[in-house]
Design a protein around this motif. Structure first.
Motif, short mmCIF file in Angstrom:
data_model
loop_
_atom_site.label_atom_id
_atom_site.label_comp_id
_atom_site.label_asym_id
_atom_site.label_seq_id
_atom_site.Cartn_x
_atom_site.Cartn_y
_atom_site.Cartn_z
N CYS A 109 48.00 32.28 39.88
CA CYS A 109 46.84 32.27 40.78
C CYS A 109 46.08 30.97 40.61
O CYS A 109 45.85 30.52 39.47
N ARG A 111 42.91 30.38 41.32
CA ARG A 111 41.45 30.54 41.30
C ARG A 111 40.81 30.22 39.94
O ARG A 111 39.65 29.85 39.86
N CYS A 113 39.55 32.07 37.57
CA CYS A 113 38.32 32.81 37.29
C CYS A 113 38.16 32.98 35.78
O CYS A 113 39.11 33.28 35.07
N ASN A 148 47.72 37.14 43.34
CA ASN A 148 47.27 36.42 44.54
C ASN A 148 48.46 36.13 45.44
O ASN A 148 48.94 34.99 45.54
N ASP A 176 43.48 38.00 48.50
CA ASP A 176 42.39 37.03 48.54
C ASP A 176 41.88 36.93 49.97
O ASP A 176 42.53 36.35 50.84
#
Length: 293
Positions: A109, A111, A113, A148, A176
């Motif tokens: 993924c 992102r 996070c 994702n 997403d």
């Protein structure tokens, strides 16, 4: 070899790692089954997904020549060998889950996070790692566990595989919403979707436009099949948590509160979780102030 398997988490979810190891070692002619403390083993695998907050490893293993521990509950290093990773899980280890196909089409993924280990463990790109045929054997339901899927360059091809299966699909870990397009929605609308999950984790990021776009394009009309995870107790205030919950409900989504590190969460956050996640209460008591006692 005689091999024992231990699911440290012991939760109501199949352990894919152990089911793949079960299939692999059976194919090698080894004797493999759930670990029994009264027997002796050449090798014991301990699999653990969650950390000490949710899953403590209190299982002491002394009846084996060797123990191998794996899973994010022990750390992000270490992956299954390709020969094991790409074998079809053997559900005879956990027959209660055999009516559903659990698996991954992609890993990784972009992102990154801070509350999530996926980018660090699996990579900062979402890439295809399997076709549906690798883990689906005609079951009527598929639980997709990808972090994702829509970030993968090959996601349209993979969505088409899901559509052509004619099985009910639960995008269990979330899509997403920022990557929804008219093109991939045409394909997603062909999928027999049991539940689609999204997430609104960052309270400082306004995702309402993305959610509205999804509503304009989707053919999923049942609000209970349009679920959105709402992360709390991770840098957000109660007001920000409540705003996301109420905004999602007002738009026609079903919010579901996720509490990060629940033991440290304030009482009002735990009350919010009880109110929102008990759907009988949530859709009867419209105001949190009336249902938090």
């Amino acid at each position: 070899m005689k091999i024992g398997l231990i699911d440290v988490d012991s939760h109501n979810w199949p352990n894919l790692c152990l089911m793949k190891l079960f299939a692999y070692h059976k194919a090698q002619g080894n004797q493999v089954a759930w670990w029994n403390p009264a027997e002796h083993y050449d090798l014991v695998y301990k699999s653990r997904v969650f950390d000490d907050t949710y899953s403590k490893d209190n299982i002491i293993v002394t009846n084996t020549d060797r123990v191998i521990k794996g899973g994010t509950g022990y750390g992000i290093s270490g992956n299954l060998p390709d020969a094991v990773e790409h074998i079809c899980p053997d559900y005879t280890l956990s027959p209660q889950f055999s009516d559903i196909a659990y698996g991954f089409l992609t890993r990784g993924c972009p992102r990154r996070c801070k509350f999530c280990l996926v980018s660090e463990k699996e990579g900062q790109r979402s890439i295809q790692t399997a076709d549906l045929s690798e883990f689906w054997r005609g079951q009527k339901e598929i639980k997709l566990m990808d972090a994702n899927l829509l970030a993968c360059p090959d996601h349209e091809k993979l969505i088409l595989q899901l559509a052509e299966s004619r099985a009910w699909v639960d995008f269990s870990q979330g899509l997403d919403v920022r990557l929804i397009t008219s093109e991939n929605m045409k394909l997603l609308n062909k999928v027999k979707t049991k539940t689609v999950h999204f997430a609104w984790d960052n309270p400082d990021e306004d995702l309402t436009g993305y959610f509205q776009k999804f509503l304009e394009l989707t053919n999923i009309r049942n609000i209970r099949r349009r679920r959105v995870y709402v992360l709390t107790n991770f840098g957000s205030t109660h007001e920000q948590d409540l705003y996301r919950v109420e905004t999602l409900r007002g738009m026609g989504f079903d919010p579901f509160v996720m509490v990060y590190d629940r033991p440290t969460a304030p009482a009002i956050t735990r009350q919010l979780q009880r109110w929102v996640n008990n759907k009988r209460i949530f859709y009867t008591v419209k105001d949190f102030a009336d249902g938090d006692s």
